[in-house]
Design a protein around this motif. Structure first.
Motif, PDB file in Angstrom:
ATOM      1  N   ASN A 556       0.807  -1.225   0.000  1.00 39.00           N
ATOM      2  CA  ASN A 556       0.000   0.000   0.000  1.00 39.00           C
ATOM      3  C   ASN A 556       0.834   1.267   0.000  1.00 39.00           C
ATOM      4  O   ASN A 556       0.296   2.365   0.095  1.00 39.00           O
ATOM      5  CB  ASN A 556      -0.960   0.008   1.192  1.00 39.00           C
ATOM      6  CG  ASN A 556      -0.246  -0.065   2.523  1.00 39.00           C
ATOM      7  OD1 ASN A 556       0.954   0.177   2.604  1.00 39.00           O
ATOM      8  ND2 ASN A 556      -0.966  -0.390   3.575  1.00 39.00           N
ATOM      9  N   GLY A 557       2.158   1.142  -0.056  1.00 41.99           N
ATOM     10  CA  GLY A 557       3.017   2.307  -0.219  1.00 41.99           C
ATOM     11  C   GLY A 557       3.334   3.085   1.029  1.00 41.99           C
ATOM     12  O   GLY A 557       4.011   4.105   0.959  1.00 41.99           O
ATOM     13  N   ILE A 558       2.856   2.640   2.189  1.00 39.97           N
ATOM     14  CA  ILE A 558       3.127   3.384   3.410  1.00 39.97           C
ATOM     15  C   ILE A 558       4.629   3.513   3.667  1.00 39.97           C
ATOM     16  O   ILE A 558       5.104   4.526   4.160  1.00 39.97           O
ATOM     17  CB  ILE A 558       2.418   2.716   4.614  1.00 39.97           C
ATOM     18  CG1 ILE A 558       0.909   2.947   4.527  1.00 39.97           C
ATOM     19  CG2 ILE A 558       2.932   3.257   5.940  1.00 39.97           C
ATOM     20  CD1 ILE A 558       0.140   2.284   5.631  1.00 39.97           C
ATOM     21  N   TYR A 559       5.374   2.488   3.305  1.00 40.06           N
ATOM     22  CA  TYR A 559       6.816   2.467   3.571  1.00 40.06           C
ATOM     23  C   TYR A 559       7.570   3.548   2.817  1.00 40.06           C
ATOM     24  O   TYR A 559       8.691   3.903   3.173  1.00 40.06           O
ATOM     25  CB  TYR A 559       7.394   1.103   3.156  1.00 40.06           C
ATOM     26  CG  TYR A 559       7.529   0.969   1.662  1.00 40.06           C
ATOM     27  CD1 TYR A 559       8.745   1.238   1.031  1.00 40.06           C
ATOM     28  CD2 TYR A 559       6.445   0.619   0.867  1.00 40.06           C
ATOM     29  CE1 TYR A 559       8.872   1.156  -0.343  1.00 40.06           C
ATOM     30  CE2 TYR A 559       6.563   0.532  -0.488  1.00 40.06           C
ATOM     31  CZ  TYR A 559       7.778   0.800  -1.102  1.00 40.06           C
ATOM     32  OH  TYR A 559       7.892   0.733  -2.465  1.00 40.06           O
ATOM     33  N   GLN A 560       6.991   4.086   1.742  1.00 39.35           N
ATOM     34  CA  GLN A 560       7.766   4.875   0.788  1.00 39.35           C
ATOM     35  C   GLN A 560       7.877   6.336   1.193  1.00 39.35           C
ATOM     36  O   GLN A 560       6.877   7.029   1.365  1.00 39.35           O
ATOM     37  CB  GLN A 560       7.146   4.772  -0.599  1.00 39.35           C
ATOM     38  CG  GLN A 560       8.004   5.379  -1.703  1.00 39.35           C
ATOM     39  CD  GLN A 560       7.525   4.937  -3.079  1.00 39.35           C
ATOM     40  OE1 GLN A 560       7.603   3.763  -3.422  1.00 39.35           O
ATOM     41  NE2 GLN A 560       7.025   5.876  -3.857  1.00 39.35           N
ATOM     42  N   SER A 561       9.106   6.816   1.322  1.00 36.92           N
ATOM     43  CA  SER A 561       9.372   8.228   1.559  1.00 36.92           C
ATOM     44  C   SER A 561       9.246   9.000   0.246  1.00 36.92           C
ATOM     45  O   SER A 561       9.476   8.447  -0.837  1.00 36.92           O
ATOM     46  CB  SER A 561      10.775   8.419   2.127  1.00 36.92           C
ATOM     47  OG  SER A 561      10.892   7.890   3.423  1.00 36.92           O
ATOM     48  N   GLU A 562       8.904  10.273   0.368  1.00 35.76           N
ATOM     49  CA  GLU A 562       8.736  11.107  -0.824  1.00 35.76           C
ATOM     50  C   GLU A 562       9.428  12.444  -0.631  1.00 35.76           C
ATOM     51  O   GLU A 562       9.263  13.103   0.394  1.00 35.76           O
ATOM     52  CB  GLU A 562       7.249  11.361  -1.100  1.00 35.76           C
ATOM     53  CG  GLU A 562       6.390  10.122  -1.272  1.00 35.76           C
ATOM     54  CD  GLU A 562       6.527   9.485  -2.642  1.00 35.76           C
ATOM     55  OE1 GLU A 562       7.231  10.074  -3.500  1.00 35.76           O
ATOM     56  OE2 GLU A 562       5.956   8.403  -2.842  1.00 35.76           O
ATOM     57  N   LEU A 563      10.225  12.833  -1.624  1.00 33.98           N
ATOM     58  CA  LEU A 563      10.763  14.192  -1.719  1.00 33.98           C
ATOM     59  C   LEU A 563      10.748  14.566  -3.198  1.00 33.98           C
ATOM     60  O   LEU A 563      11.738  14.415  -3.918  1.00 33.98           O
ATOM     61  CB  LEU A 563      12.176  14.276  -1.144  1.00 33.98           C
ATOM     62  CG  LEU A 563      12.834  15.672  -1.186  1.00 33.98           C
ATOM     63  CD1 LEU A 563      11.954  16.713  -0.495  1.00 33.98           C
ATOM     64  CD2 LEU A 563      14.223  15.646  -0.576  1.00 33.98           C
ATOM     65  N   PRO A 564       9.602  15.043  -3.689  1.00 32.32           N
ATOM     66  CA  PRO A 564       9.462  15.355  -5.116  1.00 32.32           C
ATOM     67  C   PRO A 564       9.946  16.768  -5.435  1.00 32.32           C
ATOM     68  O   PRO A 564      10.181  17.589  -4.539  1.00 32.32           O
ATOM     69  CB  PRO A 564       7.961  15.237  -5.334  1.00 32.32           C
ATOM     70  CG  PRO A 564       7.384  15.679  -4.019  1.00 32.32           C
ATOM     71  CD  PRO A 564       8.343  15.199  -2.959  1.00 32.32           C
ATOM     72  N   SER A 565      10.084  17.055  -6.716  1.00 30.99           N
ATOM     73  CA  SER A 565      10.385  18.429  -7.141  1.00 30.99           C
ATOM     74  C   SER A 565       9.090  19.232  -7.142  1.00 30.99           C
ATOM     75  O   SER A 565       8.008  18.703  -7.379  1.00 30.99           O
ATOM     76  CB  SER A 565      11.022  18.421  -8.521  1.00 30.99           C
ATOM     77  OG  SER A 565      10.162  17.802  -9.460  1.00 30.99           O
ATOM     78  N   TRP A 566       9.206  20.526  -6.881  1.00 32.52           N
ATOM     79  CA  TRP A 566       8.035  21.405  -6.758  1.00 32.52           C
ATOM     80  C   TRP A 566       8.376  22.765  -7.354  1.00 32.52           C
ATOM     81  O   TRP A 566       9.550  23.145  -7.436  1.00 32.52           O
ATOM     82  CB  TRP A 566       7.654  21.554  -5.285  1.00 32.52           C
ATOM     83  CG  TRP A 566       6.183  21.461  -4.987  1.00 32.52           C
ATOM     84  CD1 TRP A 566       5.324  22.491  -4.741  1.00 32.52           C
ATOM     85  CD2 TRP A 566       5.410  20.267  -4.891  1.00 32.52           C
ATOM     86  NE1 TRP A 566       4.062  22.010  -4.491  1.00 32.52           N
ATOM     87  CE2 TRP A 566       4.081  20.643  -4.577  1.00 32.52           C
ATOM     88  CE3 TRP A 566       5.694  18.909  -5.032  1.00 32.52           C
ATOM     89  CZ2 TRP A 566       3.052  19.725  -4.409  1.00 32.52           C
ATOM     90  CZ3 TRP A 566       4.675  17.999  -4.859  1.00 32.52           C
ATOM     91  CH2 TRP A 566       3.375  18.399  -4.553  1.00 32.52           C
TER      92      TRP A 566
END
Length: 621
Positions: A556-566
């Motif tokens: 379900n993706g809970i494990y995944q960290s996110e730092l996207p470009s903005w």
């Protein structure tokens, strides 16, 4: 009803017995012997199902506790009252205070907890030397030291037993106090979710006519966390020194003394006193009022053994505002989101929903709100917020405890610029350590996190902030149910009421500079390291010495960290420089770029914008 006790009858570990001297004070005798202070409530009500009666305090249905001081030559164990708090306080999910027929199905953050009778108990005492806490568990003989885990596990707290179904917890003296969980391994509850997508909730197989029931668990019901079914917290505090100015003079003319009974709300709204002193005993407000103090009052003291049902609002312009003492302020009579503009009904409003502690910050007047010693129970909404000039208010907080935060939006403390907090415990149902200002220091925090939002939060809007230090956080539990609300150790949410898919909502005129988040340990199953929507520029941000025992599930993706470009509205990209992740580990494995185990499908689960990594703007080492 018998399902309430299923977890108590699992076989315990083999007996480990050490004989401890055991002299029990007769009756419900408490200590006031210099080296130890305990207290008791004669109106304790054992009831984990419904609201308690007027004048009563909810008492643990399961645990009893006694404390002795190593400095007491009599070696006597004195009674220490064990409080208890339950989801929704036994009221159900209702809209109108006192009206059980006003049931709603609207989300209040509680899913299965009330249905399966989750509880949280705590006891507190004051001590000046090492102490022993004797604990018994009603109706069960399988109580051994081998059956107990202490969290956090790095405090020097030790457990033994007497072979007679009592455990003894050695509590070393600490000048900052100790706040920890005593966990019986035959009394654990496993949270499972129903995820087939990013948003879901927990399910239970205990109560067929209860919410979110399934007849049996399948592989689709992943384990999201394991916690005590009936929690027990120990809060050991040093008494305030005579020079600390933390106890007002009860006999001084400027002190308004409140005796047990109904709180004189209208009188305190017009009082000319500067201090309000709640004596030991039970103090009650109704579910449709809170204490809005007169502008002259700048100090509220809750004596040890004071139990105040209600909420407190300051209006003073004094430079120093204080709430001290070792009593309890409990929001148990309020419904969720108690809206002060609509009869304290369950109607959500960021402006009008009741805070347990609140105040008005006078424009242009630098003020400090000191909050120490007290325990906040069962907040119906955000726990501590100020309005007015938020650039001129800071928080000084230590030896503070928050329990019973089962509702959603039960945040920790909002930290404005110049705030300093240390040695606190938060049970929190939303954003917990809220670093919203500059020049903030946070040290030695114990967190028990429920299902919503990150533990450290500085998002929801672009911010121009700098010089933030969070150093020493022990996350003893977290049970995120889904991927819907940044299930992270460190997080910065998108702009409030804006979809996260709108990637052009940054403000590139603002920046986060010189921020350090380090020495963070997340025990058990958890979410992820970070979910950051970069709404402003980033310069010199360090995430260091952070460990997470175990990801929940990968499906379900809970494990995944996110730092996207903005970008901002004109398409200008957020600037990112000096963002370093140093010594981050999952399950004991260190995550680095050199080991190539950092990616979204690798051990680290870090989904970071490729341009940040390629240009060295983000470094993982």
């Amino acid at each position: 009803m018998w399902s309430r006790y299923l977890a108590l009858f699992i076989a315990a570990s083999p007996l480990t017995s050490i004989v401890v001297a055991d002299v029990i004070a007769p009756g419900n005798q408490t200590a006031n012997i210099g080296s130890l202070t305990t207290w008791w409530h004669n109106t304790g009500e054992i009831n984990y199902q419904t609201p308690v009666q007027h004048g009563n305090v909810r008492q643990s249905h399961l645990y009893s506790a006694w404390v002795k001081s190593s400095a007491d030559s009599s070696q006597t164990y004195y009674n220490s009252f064990v409080y208890e708090t339950i989801p929704r306080n036994g009221q159900g999910n209702i809209i109108t205070p006192g009206d059980p027929s006003s049931v709603t199905t609207a989300d209040d953050g509680v899913t299965i907890e009330a249905a399966v009778w989750i509880t949280m108990a705590w006891t507190q005492f004051l001590y000046t030397s090492d102490a022993w806490v004797k604990i018994s568990r009603h109706g069960n003989a399988n109580v051994t030291a081998a059956n107990v885990v202490i969290r956090p596990n790095n405090l020097g707290v030790k457990v033994t037993d007497d072979g007679q179904s009592n455990i003894y917890v050695f509590v070393p003296y600490n000048s900052a106090g100790l706040r920890f969980s005593v966990e019986f391994q035959d009394n654990l509850y496993t949270y499972r979710d129903s995820c087939a997508g990013p948003v879901c909730d927990f399910v239970q197989n205990w109560v067929p006519n209860g919410p979110y029931y399934v007849s049996g668990f399948t592989d689709n019901n992943a384990v999201m966390g394991t916690e005590p079914h009936d929690a027990l917290m120990i809060f050991a505090s040093p008494p305030p020194s005579s020079s600390a100015n933390l106890v007002p003079d009860v006999k001084a003319p400027q002190t308004y003394v409140v005796y047990p009974g109904d709180v004189p709300v209208s009188a305190l709204a017009s009082a000319s006193n500067t201090n309000v002193y709640f004596m030991p005993g039970v103090h009650e407000m109704t579910a449709t009022q809170h204490l809005k103090l007169s502008s002259s009052v700048n100090w509220v003291y809750l004596a040890p053994g004071a139990y105040v049902k209600g909420a407190i609002q300051f209006t003073t312009s004094a430079s120093s505002i204080k709430a001290t003492g070792f009593g309890v302020l409990s929001g148990e009579k309020y419904v969720y989101q108690a809206n002060t503009a609509q009869g304290y009904k369950n109607v959500g409003s960021n402006g009008d929903s009741l805070r347990i502690w609140s105040g008005y910050s006078t424009p242009g007047q630098q003020q400090t709100f000191t909050l120490t010693g007290v325990t906040t129970n069962s907040p119906p909404f955000n726990s501590i917020d100020f309005t007015g000039d938020l650039n001129s208010i800071s928080i000084s907080q230590w030896d503070y405890k928050q329990v019973g935060a089962y509702f959603g939006q039960t945040d920790g403390t909002t930290l404005y610029s110049g705030s300093n907090i240390h040695d606190v415990f938060y049970h929190s149902g939303d954003d917990t350590i809220k670093t919203y200002g500059s020049d903030i220091t946070v040290r030695n925090v114990v967190v028990w996190k429920t299902k919503t939002a990150p533990i450290i939060q500085y998002g929801w809007q672009p911010r121009n902030i700098e010089n933030i230090l969070v150093d020493g956080v022990d996350v003893i539990h977290m049970h995120y149910s889904s991927n819907g609300s940044h299930p992270s150790i460190i997080g910065a949410n998108q702009q409030y009421d804006v979809k996260e898919t709108q990637t052009n909502t940054a403000d590139t005129s603002q920046s986060l500079r010189n921020a350090t988040f380090r020495n963070i340990r997340a025990q058990g199953i958890g979410g992820n390291l970070m979910r950051i929507v970069p709404l402003m520029n980033y310069e010199n941000v360090l995430l260091e010495n952070i460990s997470l025992d175990q990801f929940s599930v990968r499906s379900n993706g809970i494990y995944q960290s996110e730092l996207p470009s903005w970008t901002d509205g004109s398409g200008k990209a957020v600037s990112m420089s000096g963002f370093v992740i140093n010594n981050f580990s999952v399950g004991g494995t260190r995550i680095t770029q050199a080991a190539n185990n950092y990616g979204p499908n690798a051990a680290g689960g870090l989904n970071i914008a490729p341009e940040y990594l390629a240009n060295g703007r983000v470094v993982i080492k």
